[in-house]
Scaffold this motif. Structure first.
Motif, PDB file in Angstrom:
ATOM      1  N   LEU A  80     -46.322 -76.612  23.012  1.00  0.00           N
ATOM      2  CA  LEU A  80     -47.529 -75.852  23.338  1.00  0.00           C
ATOM      3  C   LEU A  80     -47.413 -74.388  22.915  1.00  0.00           C
ATOM      4  CD1 LEU A  80     -48.130 -77.232  26.943  1.00  0.00           C
ATOM      5  CD2 LEU A  80     -49.515 -77.734  24.930  1.00  0.00           C
ATOM      6  N   ALA A  81     -46.252 -73.796  23.175  1.00  0.00           N
ATOM      7  CA  ALA A  81     -46.069 -72.367  22.942  1.00  0.00           C
ATOM      8  C   ALA A  81     -46.055 -72.001  21.466  1.00  0.00           C
ATOM      9  CB  ALA A  81     -44.788 -71.887  23.608  1.00  0.00           C
ATOM     10  N   VAL A  82     -45.616 -72.902  20.621  1.00  0.00           N
ATOM     11  CA  VAL A  82     -45.569 -72.623  19.182  1.00  0.00           C
ATOM     12  C   VAL A  82     -46.941 -72.159  18.687  1.00  0.00           C
ATOM     13  CG1 VAL A  82     -45.430 -73.803  16.945  1.00  0.00           C
ATOM     14  CG2 VAL A  82     -43.603 -74.061  18.608  1.00  0.00           C
ATOM     15  N   GLN A  83     -47.986 -72.732  19.255  1.00  0.00           N
ATOM     16  CA  GLN A  83     -49.342 -72.383  18.837  1.00  0.00           C
ATOM     17  C   GLN A  83     -49.763 -70.990  19.304  1.00  0.00           C
ATOM     18  OE1 GLN A  83     -51.930 -75.646  20.013  1.00  0.00           O
ATOM     19  NE2 GLN A  83     -50.226 -77.049  19.742  1.00  0.00           N
ATOM     20  N   ALA A  84     -49.125 -70.476  20.341  1.00  0.00           N
ATOM     21  CA  ALA A  84     -49.518 -69.186  20.911  1.00  0.00           C
ATOM     22  C   ALA A  84     -48.941 -67.997  20.156  1.00  0.00           C
ATOM     23  CB  ALA A  84     -49.085 -69.121  22.375  1.00  0.00           C
ATOM     24  N   PHE A  85     -47.772 -68.149  19.566  1.00  0.00           N
ATOM     25  CA  PHE A  85     -47.079 -67.016  18.955  1.00  0.00           C
ATOM     26  C   PHE A  85     -47.426 -66.856  17.478  1.00  0.00           C
ATOM     27  CE2 PHE A  85     -44.179 -67.969  22.490  1.00  0.00           C
ATOM     28  CZ  PHE A  85     -44.029 -66.698  23.027  1.00  0.00           C
ATOM     29  N   PRO A  86     -48.012 -65.723  17.106  1.00  0.00           N
ATOM     30  CA  PRO A  86     -48.224 -65.465  15.677  1.00  0.00           C
ATOM     31  C   PRO A  86     -46.873 -65.240  14.975  1.00  0.00           C
ATOM     32  CG  PRO A  86     -49.544 -63.985  17.056  1.00  0.00           C
ATOM     33  CD  PRO A  86     -48.586 -64.690  17.952  1.00  0.00           C
ATOM     34  N   ALA A  87     -46.735 -65.760  13.768  1.00  0.00           N
ATOM     35  CA  ALA A  87     -45.496 -65.582  12.994  1.00  0.00           C
ATOM     36  C   ALA A  87     -45.169 -64.099  12.839  1.00  0.00           C
ATOM     37  CB  ALA A  87     -45.619 -66.253  11.634  1.00  0.00           C
ATOM     38  N   ARG A  88     -46.177 -63.268  12.673  1.00  0.00           N
ATOM     39  CA  ARG A  88     -45.955 -61.824  12.513  1.00  0.00           C
ATOM     40  C   ARG A  88     -45.245 -61.246  13.736  1.00  0.00           C
ATOM     41  NH1 ARG A  88     -50.114 -57.187  13.339  1.00  0.00           N
ATOM     42  NH2 ARG A  88     -49.018 -55.459  12.405  1.00  0.00           N
ATOM     43  N   THR A  89     -45.605 -61.713  14.924  1.00  0.00           N
ATOM     44  CA  THR A  89     -44.959 -61.233  16.149  1.00  0.00           C
ATOM     45  C   THR A  89     -43.521 -61.727  16.224  1.00  0.00           C
ATOM     46  OG1 THR A  89     -47.070 -61.138  17.312  1.00  0.00           O
ATOM     47  CG2 THR A  89     -45.089 -61.236  18.673  1.00  0.00           C
ATOM     48  N   LEU A  90     -43.300 -62.995  15.899  1.00  0.00           N
ATOM     49  CA  LEU A  90     -41.958 -63.579  15.987  1.00  0.00           C
ATOM     50  C   LEU A  90     -40.979 -62.976  14.983  1.00  0.00           C
ATOM     51  CD1 LEU A  90     -42.856 -67.330  16.552  1.00  0.00           C
ATOM     52  CD2 LEU A  90     -42.047 -65.671  18.251  1.00  0.00           C
ATOM     53  N   THR A  91     -41.474 -62.509  13.847  1.00  0.00           N
ATOM     54  CA  THR A  91     -40.592 -61.946  12.814  1.00  0.00           C
ATOM     55  C   THR A  91     -40.574 -60.420  12.833  1.00  0.00           C
ATOM     56  OG1 THR A  91     -42.343 -62.039  11.141  1.00  0.00           O
ATOM     57  CG2 THR A  91     -40.860 -63.946  11.298  1.00  0.00           C
ATOM     58  N   SER A  92     -41.246 -59.815  13.785  1.00  0.00           N
ATOM     59  CA  SER A  92     -41.287 -58.355  13.851  1.00  0.00           C
ATOM     60  C   SER A  92     -40.031 -57.799  14.528  1.00  0.00           C
ATOM     61  CB  SER A  92     -42.535 -57.890  14.600  1.00  0.00           C
ATOM     62  OG  SER A  92     -42.476 -58.321  15.947  1.00  0.00           O
ATOM     63  N   PHE A  93     -39.861 -56.507  14.372  1.00  0.00           N
ATOM     64  CA  PHE A  93     -38.756 -55.776  14.980  1.00  0.00           C
ATOM     65  C   PHE A  93     -39.344 -54.761  15.954  1.00  0.00           C
ATOM     66  CE2 PHE A  93     -36.791 -57.699  11.432  1.00  0.00           C
ATOM     67  CZ  PHE A  93     -35.422 -57.730  11.652  1.00  0.00           C
ATOM     68  N   LEU A  94     -38.627 -54.504  17.023  1.00  0.00           N
ATOM     69  CA  LEU A  94     -39.073 -53.575  18.050  1.00  0.00           C
ATOM     70  C   LEU A  94     -38.105 -52.401  18.110  1.00  0.00           C
ATOM     71  CD1 LEU A  94     -40.899 -52.835  20.453  1.00  0.00           C
ATOM     72  CD2 LEU A  94     -39.464 -54.308  21.883  1.00  0.00           C
TER      73      LEU A  94
END
Length: 187
Positions: free
Chosen positions: A68-82
């Motif tokens: 379910l969660a895979v659909q919620a996270f944009p790839a841009r967010t998952l590959t970003s740096f903070l």
């Protein structure tokens, strides 16, 4: 050695690194630069200044929740740096520009270190009768020392505190769930 590579195939962190690289081929190169240049070869020193890619800090132990969660996270967010400070926030984009336009990594600076869910949000326990199992932020397992900061970032980027995870039974109860959420003050 090949034995070390084979042994590492089942490592969850290694699997996340591979997945992040599939989403954005620049991630391993930037990650290596962060480790060497920002952290001086120390993971702890690098993490003191910069977290990323964000996928490495997230874990969803429940297999049903993962799908379910895979659909919620944009790839841009998952590959970003903070970036955890202004100097690092300025340093990394300079390095990315130096590497050229093919290096498309997003660098964020989030000053929030604590997380609080949306106001008037009912507890997931109150919604079990609708088939709800958890809010996404509740289901995520994140290292304790980073949890508040990472969830604050995810709230800012994608509203992590507004996603519900549920069983297939929720489909038949969606209207009642929406009404319950509206009566609770969630819009």
């Amino acid at each position: 050695s090949i034995e070390d590579q084979i042994a590492g195939l089942g490592d969850p962190m290694r699997l996340k690194q591979v997945e992040a690289a599939k989403m954005n081929s620049a991630v391993p190169h930037v990650g290596k630069w962060v480790y060497e240049q920002v952290g001086g070869g120390s993971k702890e020193a690098a993490e003191a200044k910069l977290l990323g890619p964000m996928l490495l800090y997230l874990d969803l132990p429940d297999k049903g929740h993962q799908k379910l969660a895979v659909q919620a996270f944009p790839a841009r967010t998952l590959t970003s740096f903070l970036a955890r400070d202004e100097g690092t926030r300025d340093q990394l984009p300079d390095e990315l520009r130096r590497r050229g336009p093919q290096t498309r990594i997003t660098v964020f600076r989030n000053r929030a270190k604590t997380f609080s869910p949306a106001p008037n949000r009912p507890s997931s326990a109150d919604m079990k009768r609708f088939g709800v199992t958890a809010w996404l932020d509740e289901a995520l397992r994140i290292r304790d020392d980073l949890r508040g900061e990472v969830l604050a970032f995810l709230k800012q980027q994608m509203g992590v505190d507004t996603y519900l995870l549920a069983t297939p039974a929720a489909v038949g109860k969606i209207d009642a769930l929406q009404q319950f959420l509206q009566q609770s003050g969630m819009t």
